[in-house]
Design an enzyme around this catalytic site. Structure first.
Site, PDB file in Angstrom:
ATOM      1  N   ARG A 139     -10.414  -8.626   5.691  1.00 31.64           N
ATOM      2  CA  ARG A 139      -9.090  -8.784   5.076  1.00 31.64           C
ATOM      3  C   ARG A 139      -8.717 -10.236   4.825  1.00 31.64           C
ATOM      4  O   ARG A 139      -7.801 -10.522   4.052  1.00 31.64           O
ATOM      5  CB  ARG A 139      -8.030  -8.154   5.996  1.00 31.64           C
ATOM      6  CG  ARG A 139      -8.072  -6.653   6.073  1.00 31.64           C
ATOM      7  CD  ARG A 139      -6.742  -6.047   5.712  1.00 31.64           C
ATOM      8  NE  ARG A 139      -5.671  -6.566   6.509  1.00 31.64           N
ATOM      9  CZ  ARG A 139      -5.058  -5.902   7.494  1.00 31.64           C
ATOM     10  NH1 ARG A 139      -5.432  -4.672   7.777  1.00 31.64           N
ATOM     11  NH2 ARG A 139      -4.080  -6.447   8.151  1.00 31.64           N
ATOM     12  N   ARG A 164     -27.888  -2.426  18.100  1.00 30.85           N
ATOM     13  CA  ARG A 164     -26.743  -3.332  18.267  1.00 30.85           C
ATOM     14  C   ARG A 164     -25.637  -2.945  17.289  1.00 30.85           C
ATOM     15  O   ARG A 164     -25.915  -2.431  16.205  1.00 30.85           O
ATOM     16  CB  ARG A 164     -27.143  -4.782  18.003  1.00 30.85           C
ATOM     17  CG  ARG A 164     -28.158  -5.351  18.984  1.00 30.85           C
ATOM     18  CD  ARG A 164     -27.538  -5.623  20.353  1.00 30.85           C
ATOM     19  NE  ARG A 164     -28.454  -6.307  21.245  1.00 30.85           N
ATOM     20  CZ  ARG A 164     -29.351  -5.703  22.038  1.00 30.85           C
ATOM     21  NH1 ARG A 164     -29.447  -4.384  22.053  1.00 30.85           N
ATOM     22  NH2 ARG A 164     -30.144  -6.422  22.822  1.00 30.85           N
ATOM     23  N   ASP A 223      -8.795  -0.845   0.960  1.00 27.34           N
ATOM     24  CA  ASP A 223      -9.474   0.449   1.121  1.00 27.34           C
ATOM     25  C   ASP A 223      -9.785   1.131  -0.208  1.00 27.34           C
ATOM     26  O   ASP A 223     -10.616   2.032  -0.258  1.00 27.34           O
ATOM     27  CB  ASP A 223      -8.606   1.407   1.960  1.00 27.34           C
ATOM     28  CG  ASP A 223      -8.234   0.823   3.306  1.00 27.34           C
ATOM     29  OD1 ASP A 223      -8.992  -0.023   3.816  1.00 27.34           O
ATOM     30  OD2 ASP A 223      -7.171   1.199   3.845  1.00 27.34           O
ATOM     31  N   GLY A 270       2.191   3.021   2.339  1.00 29.23           N
ATOM     32  CA  GLY A 270       3.350   2.989   3.255  1.00 29.23           C
ATOM     33  C   GLY A 270       4.518   2.252   2.636  1.00 29.23           C
ATOM     34  O   GLY A 270       5.635   2.787   2.513  1.00 29.23           O
ATOM     35  N   MET A 322     -14.123  -1.295   7.564  1.00 27.69           N
ATOM     36  CA  MET A 322     -12.799  -0.673   7.433  1.00 27.69           C
ATOM     37  C   MET A 322     -12.796   0.370   6.302  1.00 27.69           C
ATOM     38  O   MET A 322     -13.832   0.690   5.743  1.00 27.69           O
ATOM     39  CB  MET A 322     -11.759  -1.751   7.183  1.00 27.69           C
ATOM     40  CG  MET A 322     -11.364  -2.519   8.421  1.00 27.69           C
ATOM     41  SD  MET A 322     -10.002  -3.652   8.056  1.00 27.69           S
ATOM     42  CE  MET A 322      -9.492  -4.078   9.704  1.00 27.69           C
ATOM     43  N   GLY A 379       0.841  -1.197   0.000  1.00 23.27           N
ATOM     44  CA  GLY A 379       0.000   0.000   0.000  1.00 23.27           C
ATOM     45  C   GLY A 379       0.874   1.243   0.000  1.00 23.27           C
ATOM     46  O   GLY A 379       2.093   1.160  -0.242  1.00 23.27           O
ATOM     47  N   THR A 432      -4.487  -2.654  -1.485  1.00 25.45           N
ATOM     48  CA  THR A 432      -5.207  -2.244  -0.282  1.00 25.45           C
ATOM     49  C   THR A 432      -6.684  -2.566  -0.436  1.00 25.45           C
ATOM     50  O   THR A 432      -7.251  -2.377  -1.517  1.00 25.45           O
ATOM     51  CB  THR A 432      -5.067  -0.729   0.034  1.00 25.45           C
ATOM     52  OG1 THR A 432      -6.028  -0.383   1.035  1.00 25.45           O
ATOM     53  CG2 THR A 432      -5.296   0.177  -1.161  1.00 25.45           C
TER      54      THR A 432
HETATM   55  O1  F6P Z   1      -5.437  -0.320   5.104  1.00 20.58           O
HETATM   56  C1  F6P Z   1      -6.077  -1.540   5.317  1.00 20.58           C
HETATM   57  C2  F6P Z   1      -6.664  -1.613   6.696  1.00 20.58           C
HETATM   58  O2  F6P Z   1      -7.362  -2.834   6.821  1.00 20.58           O
HETATM   59  C3  F6P Z   1      -7.574  -0.438   7.072  1.00 20.58           C
HETATM   60  O3  F6P Z   1      -8.860  -0.528   6.480  1.00 20.58           O
HETATM   61  C4  F6P Z   1      -7.548  -0.514   8.568  1.00 20.58           C
HETATM   62  O4  F6P Z   1      -7.775   0.746   9.148  1.00 20.58           O
HETATM   63  C5  F6P Z   1      -6.135  -0.950   8.861  1.00 20.58           C
HETATM   64  O5  F6P Z   1      -5.647  -1.580   7.685  1.00 20.58           O
HETATM   65  C6  F6P Z   1      -5.998  -1.910  10.018  1.00 20.58           C
HETATM   66  O6  F6P Z   1      -4.659  -2.222  10.187  1.00 20.58           O
HETATM   67  P1  F6P Z   1      -4.037  -3.289  11.206  1.00 20.58           P
HETATM   68  O7  F6P Z   1      -3.678  -4.480  10.378  1.00 20.58           O
HETATM   69  O8  F6P Z   1      -2.840  -2.603  11.760  1.00 20.58           O
HETATM   70  O9  F6P Z   1      -5.085  -3.618  12.219  1.00 20.58           O
END
Ligand code: F6P
Length: 367
Positions: free
Chosen positions: A291, A282, A145, A122, A187, A120, A143
């Site tokens: 993921r 709820r 996202d 980073g 997410m 991604g 990603t």
């Molecule tokens: O960037 C992908 C992601 O799943 C985001 O949607 C979420 O905020 C973050 O990574 C969570 O990261 P970690 O793996 O550090 O919990």
């Protein structure tokens, strides 16, 4: 464009995992080995694998057999371990040390001509900085996202939207039976793509995204209007980075890269609804379920196309570039340019308008 002869490439997966990573690895290895006759070295655990001995494995056709449909990454990954600011304990104190020269030396010692980096923003920013130090890199964006400006879509996104949609479908039936408001937190970091697409696909009544600040009053107006029409339940989907108008995003702690981790807005919304209305509420936080697991067919195809295109980019000397989807085509974009922007949901775009046309509320003054 550089014309170095290629004999051996490296491949590494960095940052958070994402469905489709193995499909990219398989495509990279198969096209590099079978089509080009190159050797491929797989580096374990992102850049960490270059800072520790071992952690490098030969990847041939057999090594990537049977992984196309598997979630995660066979190489392992981490979103710790930025070699330019590597967390190290010195005399009992944690310090950030620049170990990038070690990474450059290790890549050279391993005889890696070009490194294919799947990550991604980073991981790819680290890649861009390594390019400055003379490392030849081709990037593959990754990603769930879908927030990278330079590519129309990222693999993993379709799978995440599918998972969130299935969650909404399941919440729908129980919400209806119990006459409840169900809040689903998904997410997406600071972009609302997963919430918006899953919300539309799963028939949510309220979709809350970071790009459109919302108010508790507006959310409850929508729920009340539904009640007046005889609908005793409502479905709310909220992106983890969304916030109340004038408020701040909600964080649940530190993430893997020591950045703050988003989480908790769903609970705040449920509490707000409970204060304003007499209706049971709820909350479900979908979390890393989005993921994990097997990628959809769409993500497998996109990941395969990007993996093959990365090998073509290596062969064509397009080092320092990232492969990307633009319309129907896979193109290459210079890494520096690719990392310039984040792709937010256009608040007045066609997707938001389509949802509004169906009566979906975004918790703002428009409904
Ligand atoms: O960037 C992908 C992601 O799943 C985001 O949607 C979420 O905020 C973050 O990574 C969570 O990261 P970690 O793996 O550090 O919990």
């Amino acid at each position: 464009v550089s014309n170095v002869p290629i004999r051996r490439i490296g491949v590494s997966t960095g940052g958070g995992d994402c469905p489709g990573l193995n499909a990219v690895l398989r495509a990279v290895v198969k096209s590099a080995v079978l089509e080009r006759g190159w050797e491929v070295l797989g580096i374990a655990d992102g850049f960490d694998g270059l800072l520790r001995d071992g952690n490098v494995i030969h990847l041939d056709d057999a090594a990537v057999s049977g992984i196309l449909h598997r979630g995660g990454t066979i190489l392992g990954t981490t979103n710790r371990g930025n070699p330019f600011s590597y967390s190290t304990t010195v005399n009992g104190e944690i310090r950030a040390i620049d170990r990038s020269d070690e990474v450059v030396a290790r890549i050279r010692d391993l005889g890696i001509d070009v490194l294919v980096l799947i990550g991604g923003d980073g991981t790819l920013s680290i890649g861009r900085d390594l390019v400055e130090k003379g490392v030849r890199i081709v990037g593959v964006p990754k990603t769930i996202d879908n927030d990278l400006e330079a590519t129309d879509l990222t693999f993993g996104f379709d799978t995440a939207v599918g998972t969130a949609t299935e969650a909404l479908d399941r919440l729908h039936t129980t919400a209806e039976s119990h006459h409840r408001v169900m809040v689903l937190e998904v997410m997406g970091r600071n972009c609302g793509w997963i919430a918006l697409c899953a919300g539309i696909a799963g028939g949510a009544d309220v979709i809350l995204i970071p790009e459109i600040p919302f108010t508790g009053g507006s959310i409850c107006r929508k729920i009340r209007n539904r009640q007046l029409r005889g609908k005793k339940f409502s479905l709310v989907v909220v992106a983890e980075g969304a916030c109340f108008r004038g408020g701040e995003p909600v964080y649940s702690g530190l993430g893997g890269g020591k950045a703050k981790r988003l989480g908790g807005i769903g609970q705040r919304i449920a509490e707000d609804i409970a204060e304003r209305m007499e209706i049971e509420t709820r909350v479900t936080v979908l979390g890393h379920i989005q993921r994990g697991g097997s990628p959809t067919a769409f993500d497998r195809v996109l990941a395969t196309r990007l993996g093959c295109a990365a090998v073509r980019a290596v062969a064509d000397g397009r080092h320092g570039h990232m492969v990307a989807l633009r319309g129907e085509k896979i193109v290459t974009v210079p890494l520096a340019e690719a990392l310039r922007g984040r792709k937010s949901v256009p608040a007045r775009g066609e997707l938001v308008r389509a949802a509004r046309s169906l009566g979906v509320s975004f918790g703002d003054e428009e409904g």
